[in-house]
Design a protein around this motif. Structure first.
Motif, PDB file in Angstrom:
ATOM      1  N   THR A 254       0.829  -1.203   0.000  1.00 22.03           N
ATOM      2  CA  THR A 254       0.000   0.000   0.000  1.00 22.03           C
ATOM      3  C   THR A 254       0.864   1.254   0.000  1.00 22.03           C
ATOM      4  O   THR A 254       0.669   2.158  -0.815  1.00 22.03           O
ATOM      5  N   ILE A 255       1.833   1.319   0.891  1.00 22.90           N
ATOM      6  CA  ILE A 255       2.646   2.533   0.949  1.00 22.90           C
ATOM      7  C   ILE A 255       3.618   2.603  -0.235  1.00 22.90           C
ATOM      8  O   ILE A 255       3.976   3.700  -0.679  1.00 22.90           O
ATOM      9  N   ALA A 256       4.001   1.447  -0.778  1.00 21.90           N
ATOM     10  CA  ALA A 256       4.866   1.460  -1.964  1.00 21.90           C
ATOM     11  C   ALA A 256       4.151   2.057  -3.164  1.00 21.90           C
ATOM     12  O   ALA A 256       4.786   2.660  -4.047  1.00 21.90           O
ATOM     13  N   GLY A 257       2.830   1.909  -3.213  1.00 22.38           N
ATOM     14  CA  GLY A 257       2.063   2.421  -4.333  1.00 22.38           C
ATOM     15  C   GLY A 257       1.618   3.861  -4.196  1.00 22.38           C
ATOM     16  O   GLY A 257       0.963   4.396  -5.099  1.00 22.38           O
ATOM     17  N   MET A 258       1.971   4.515  -3.085  1.00 20.76           N
ATOM     18  CA  MET A 258       1.555   5.902  -2.869  1.00 20.76           C
ATOM     19  C   MET A 258       2.645   6.855  -3.352  1.00 20.76           C
ATOM     20  O   MET A 258       3.836   6.621  -3.129  1.00 20.76           O
ATOM     21  N   SER A 259       2.219   7.930  -4.009  1.00 20.77           N
ATOM     22  CA  SER A 259       3.195   8.906  -4.494  1.00 20.77           C
ATOM     23  C   SER A 259       3.692   9.813  -3.375  1.00 20.77           C
ATOM     24  O   SER A 259       4.809  10.337  -3.439  1.00 20.77           O
ATOM     25  N   ASP A 260       2.882   9.998  -2.362  1.00 20.60           N
ATOM     26  CA  ASP A 260       3.271  10.871  -1.250  1.00 20.60           C
ATOM     27  C   ASP A 260       2.814  10.237   0.067  1.00 20.60           C
ATOM     28  O   ASP A 260       2.106  10.852   0.854  1.00 20.60           O
ATOM     29  N   GLY A 261       3.217   8.996   0.268  1.00 22.43           N
ATOM     30  CA  GLY A 261       2.784   8.269   1.448  1.00 22.43           C
ATOM     31  C   GLY A 261       3.828   8.261   2.544  1.00 22.43           C
ATOM     32  O   GLY A 261       4.809   9.017   2.508  1.00 22.43           O
ATOM     33  N   PRO A 262       3.669   7.405   3.526  1.00 20.05           N
ATOM     34  CA  PRO A 262       4.645   7.281   4.614  1.00 20.05           C
ATOM     35  C   PRO A 262       6.030   6.956   4.068  1.00 20.05           C
ATOM     36  O   PRO A 262       6.168   6.180   3.125  1.00 20.05           O
ATOM     37  N   ARG A 263       7.041   7.544   4.668  1.00 17.42           N
ATOM     38  CA  ARG A 263       8.424   7.331   4.215  1.00 17.42           C
ATOM     39  C   ARG A 263       9.225   6.460   5.159  1.00 17.42           C
ATOM     40  O   ARG A 263      10.414   6.208   4.929  1.00 17.42           O
ATOM     41  N   VAL A 264       8.577   5.978   6.218  1.00 14.70           N
ATOM     42  CA  VAL A 264       9.263   5.102   7.178  1.00 14.70           C
ATOM     43  C   VAL A 264       8.323   3.956   7.543  1.00 14.70           C
ATOM     44  O   VAL A 264       7.132   4.182   7.792  1.00 14.70           O
ATOM     45  N   LEU A 265       8.853   2.755   7.572  1.00 14.97           N
ATOM     46  CA  LEU A 265       8.122   1.580   8.049  1.00 14.97           C
ATOM     47  C   LEU A 265       8.993   0.873   9.086  1.00 14.97           C
ATOM     48  O   LEU A 265      10.105   0.431   8.767  1.00 14.97           O
ATOM     49  N   VAL A 266       8.512   0.802  10.308  1.00 17.43           N
ATOM     50  CA  VAL A 266       9.210   0.055  11.358  1.00 17.43           C
ATOM     51  C   VAL A 266       8.399  -1.205  11.623  1.00 17.43           C
ATOM     52  O   VAL A 266       7.248  -1.141  12.062  1.00 17.43           O
ATOM     53  N   GLN A 267       9.005  -2.321  11.313  1.00 20.98           N
ATOM     54  CA  GLN A 267       8.338  -3.616  11.319  1.00 20.98           C
ATOM     55  C   GLN A 267       8.850  -4.476  12.471  1.00 20.98           C
ATOM     56  O   GLN A 267      10.056  -4.610  12.665  1.00 20.98           O
ATOM     57  N   ALA A 268       7.940  -5.047  13.250  1.00 21.49           N
ATOM     58  CA  ALA A 268       8.344  -5.969  14.298  1.00 21.49           C
ATOM     59  C   ALA A 268       8.941  -7.231  13.700  1.00 21.49           C
ATOM     60  O   ALA A 268       8.509  -7.712  12.653  1.00 21.49           O
ATOM     61  N   SER A 269       9.941  -7.763  14.357  1.00 18.03           N
ATOM     62  CA  SER A 269      10.486  -9.083  14.086  1.00 18.03           C
ATOM     63  C   SER A 269      10.922  -9.631  15.442  1.00 18.03           C
ATOM     64  O   SER A 269      10.457  -9.130  16.478  1.00 18.03           O
ATOM     65  N   ALA A 270      11.782 -10.610  15.475  1.00 17.35           N
ATOM     66  CA  ALA A 270      12.171 -11.185  16.763  1.00 17.35           C
ATOM     67  C   ALA A 270      13.516 -11.879  16.631  1.00 17.35           C
ATOM     68  O   ALA A 270      13.939 -12.265  15.539  1.00 17.35           O
ATOM     69  N   ILE A 271      14.183 -12.037  17.773  1.00 21.00           N
ATOM     70  CA  ILE A 271      15.470 -12.733  17.763  1.00 21.00           C
ATOM     71  C   ILE A 271      15.288 -14.215  17.486  1.00 21.00           C
ATOM     72  O   ILE A 271      16.272 -14.934  17.267  1.00 21.00           O
ATOM     73  N   GLY A 272      14.032 -14.669  17.431  1.00 20.77           N
ATOM     74  CA  GLY A 272      13.765 -16.017  16.959  1.00 20.77           C
ATOM     75  C   GLY A 272      14.284 -16.250  15.547  1.00 20.77           C
ATOM     76  O   GLY A 272      14.435 -17.397  15.119  1.00 20.77           O
ATOM     77  N   TYR A 273      14.570 -15.160  14.839  1.00 25.08           N
ATOM     78  CA  TYR A 273      15.146 -15.228  13.490  1.00 25.08           C
ATOM     79  C   TYR A 273      16.394 -16.120  13.462  1.00 25.08           C
ATOM     80  O   TYR A 273      16.646 -16.819  12.481  1.00 25.08           O
ATOM     81  N   TYR A 274      17.171 -16.096  14.533  1.00 25.50           N
ATOM     82  CA  TYR A 274      18.464 -16.795  14.540  1.00 25.50           C
ATOM     83  C   TYR A 274      18.344 -18.285  14.846  1.00 25.50           C
ATOM     84  O   TYR A 274      19.335 -19.007  14.743  1.00 25.50           O
ATOM     85  N   GLY A 275      17.139 -18.717  15.200  1.00 26.11           N
ATOM     86  CA  GLY A 275      16.980 -20.091  15.653  1.00 26.11           C
ATOM     87  C   GLY A 275      17.143 -20.169  17.156  1.00 26.11           C
ATOM     88  O   GLY A 275      17.922 -19.425  17.756  1.00 26.11           O
ATOM     89  N   ALA A 276      16.397 -21.068  17.778  1.00 27.02           N
ATOM     90  CA  ALA A 276      16.336 -21.094  19.243  1.00 27.02           C
ATOM     91  C   ALA A 276      17.621 -21.564  19.898  1.00 27.02           C
ATOM     92  O   ALA A 276      17.967 -21.119  20.992  1.00 27.02           O
ATOM     93  N   GLN A 277      18.348 -22.467  19.262  1.00 26.55           N
ATOM     94  CA  GLN A 277      19.523 -23.070  19.904  1.00 26.55           C
ATOM     95  C   GLN A 277      20.794 -22.626  19.191  1.00 26.55           C
ATOM     96  O   GLN A 277      21.187 -23.175  18.166  1.00 26.55           O
ATOM     97  N   ARG A 278      21.453 -21.593  19.761  1.00 26.75           N
ATOM     98  CA  ARG A 278      22.713 -21.089  19.202  1.00 26.75           C
ATOM     99  C   ARG A 278      23.750 -20.938  20.317  1.00 26.75           C
ATOM    100  O   ARG A 278      24.313 -19.866  20.538  1.00 26.75           O
ATOM    101  N   PRO A 279      24.022 -22.001  21.075  1.00 21.81           N
ATOM    102  CA  PRO A 279      24.921 -21.889  22.230  1.00 21.81           C
ATOM    103  C   PRO A 279      26.329 -21.484  21.812  1.00 21.81           C
ATOM    104  O   PRO A 279      26.844 -21.910  20.778  1.00 21.81           O
ATOM    105  N   GLY A 280      26.944 -20.642  22.633  1.00 15.89           N
ATOM    106  CA  GLY A 280      28.336 -20.268  22.429  1.00 15.89           C
ATOM    107  C   GLY A 280      28.585 -19.219  21.371  1.00 15.89           C
ATOM    108  O   GLY A 280      29.736 -18.832  21.150  1.00 15.89           O
TER     109      GLY A 280
END
Length: 458
Positions: A254-280
């Motif tokens: 939606t915002i990509a298709g606007m000529s004068d829309g929001p210029r910042v998008l802050v999107q939630a993510s999580a440290i789960g991105y790295y996988g749960a088991q990364r010891p050491g």
């Protein structure tokens, strides 16, 4: 009984007074586990205004009674502001709170005077209430000082209009309030009903978001998504994934298709991105992601904002750590066991948790919105992760309870399933905050014990 508190803030009276007049002030001053504000978007100090909240177990041990207060008086001068709250209906035999702000040359003096009587009366009940009130006043002073410090750091940045998806959740409620107390305008994105004043109606499942509703909006924060605190059935996994991807894809295109829309998008993510088991390992934003369920969700979640980034919208993915709060998240379910003296670690003793307080989490969102050169993935964690052993012993020390009974692995597995317990409870991830810190963010609570004492008002 009468309770008095006086504190000094190194901020000009005009700034402190303006903060109190804005929407969001009451939300920011109320610990989430203590009470829930019924209409968090409302604000102001007008005489006669009524404020309704539902009290939580942090204030009263049983039930969630509704408590209604009325602004009863207001006096304002060039360097002084005084307003009062009186109970209209609620559980207390008496409640009268006088707030006074006064410029003192080097900053602002904040004085609170409360006349209160506990339900049922009696010395023991009044003493317990007085202890709770004093601890809450300390929390409020710390919260006010930390928020004013943040706003002062960005005083020269333009005031933004920010649309927030997921604004009614634990993080969204506090983020909206934080932005509003800083003079920004917040538009809450709502589903399942018509939009009210200051709201935007949308339906991510049906792909409905009118670009006209985002006209005049400078930035969007997307926190929408089904809770991951659930048993990881095939249906739950699909809902967790689709609720995140559908919402972020809709906002992005939606915002990509606007000529004068929001210029910042802050999107939630999580440290789960790295996988749960990364010891050491010390995990940074440049490390490869994992391959378990939540890692795949996070990867798809972040990829779903591609359209906005390709259109030149500054896009930030905040990879959230374990959020410490008395109002929800991973900490809340542990408190009853600890208070009963039965608390202990949930994971192997040396498994590392990368945590962050709720307040530093929402301030990191504000920082991402207002820091023009911040983009891409950013770990939102405190500087000092803690092992499961350290988490349990520190929580026990803060609550003055033992922490010697490890929770059997079968307990979380029974509630969340083996897969959910492995990824949510028994994770081992040491995540670096260097990118966030190097961008200028200053954590108010970098150390675990100070963080828990603030969150739990101890």
């Amino acid at each position: 009984m009468r309770i008095e508190s006086t504190d000094h803030l190194d901020h000009p009276f005009a700034d402190v007074a303006a903060w109190h007049r804005r929407p969001g002030a009451l939300v920011r001053l109320t610990p989430p586990g203590l009470a829930t504000i019924d209409r968090p978007a409302e604000g102001g100090l007008d005489v006669g205004r009524r404020v309704s909240v539902h009290l939580g177990p942090g204030m009263l041990p049983t039930g969630r009674p509704r408590w209604t207060l009325r602004h009863a008086a207001l006096a304002e001068h060039d360097d002084a502001l005084r307003f009062e709250d009186r109970q209209v209906t609620g559980p207390f035999r008496l409640w009268h709170h006088v707030h006074e702000l006064r410029g003192d040359g080097s900053g602002t003096t904040v004085r609170d005077t409360i006349e209160a009587e506990a339900p049922g009366g009696g010395r023991v009940a009044d003493a317990a209430l007085a202890d709770q009130v004093r601890r809450t006043l300390t929390f409020r002073t710390e919260q006010l000082r930390d928020d004013l410090d943040l706003h002062a750091r960005y005083a020269d940045a333009p005031r933004l209009t920010v649309a927030i998806a997921g604004a009614s959740g634990l993080i969204g409620t506090q983020l909206a309030a934080l932005l509003e107390t800083g003079g920004h305008r917040v538009r809450r994105m709502v589903r399942g009903r018509e939009a009210g004043e200051g709201e935007i109606s949308w339906d991510p499942q049906r792909g409905v978001l009118d670009p006209a509703d985002l006209e005049g909006v400078d930035a969007v924060v997307n926190l929408a998504g089904r809770s991951i605190a659930t048993r990881m059935t095939p249906e739950a996994k699909q809902e967790i994934l689709s609720s995140r991807v559908s919402s972020s894809e809709l906002i992005s295109r939606t915002i990509a298709g606007m000529s004068d829309g929001p210029r910042v998008l802050v999107q939630a993510s999580a440290i789960g991105y790295y996988g749960a088991q990364r010891p050491g390992e010390l995990l940074t934003e440049g490390d490869l992601g994992g391959d378990d369920v939540l890692a795949q969700v996070c990867r798809a979640w972040e990829s779903s904002t591609r359209r906005a980034a390709e259109a030149g919208v500054r896009t930030v993915h905040l990879r959230t750590g374990i959020v410490l709060s008395d109002g929800g998240g991973a900490l809340l379910p542990q408190l009853p066991l600890f208070l009963l003296g039965l608390g202990g670690r949930l994971a192997p003793p040396d498994a590392v948790s990368s945590w962050i307080t709720l307040d530093d989490m929402v301030r990191s969102y504000a920082h991402a919105l207002l820091t023009a050169d911040l983009a891409g993935p950013v770990n939102a964690v405190a500087p000092h992760p803690a092992t499961a052993r350290e988490l349990a012993s520190t929580l026990g020390r803060v609550l003055h309870r033992p922490a010697v009974v490890p929770v059997p692995a079968a307990g979380p597995a029974l509630l969340l399933g083996r897969e959910g317990a492995r990824e949510l409870v028994r994770a081992d991830q040491r995540v670096s905050d260097a990118t966030l810190r190097d961008s200028g963010f200053e954590a108010a609570y970098p150390e675990l014990e100070g963080a828990l004492r603030h969150v739990l008002r101890r």
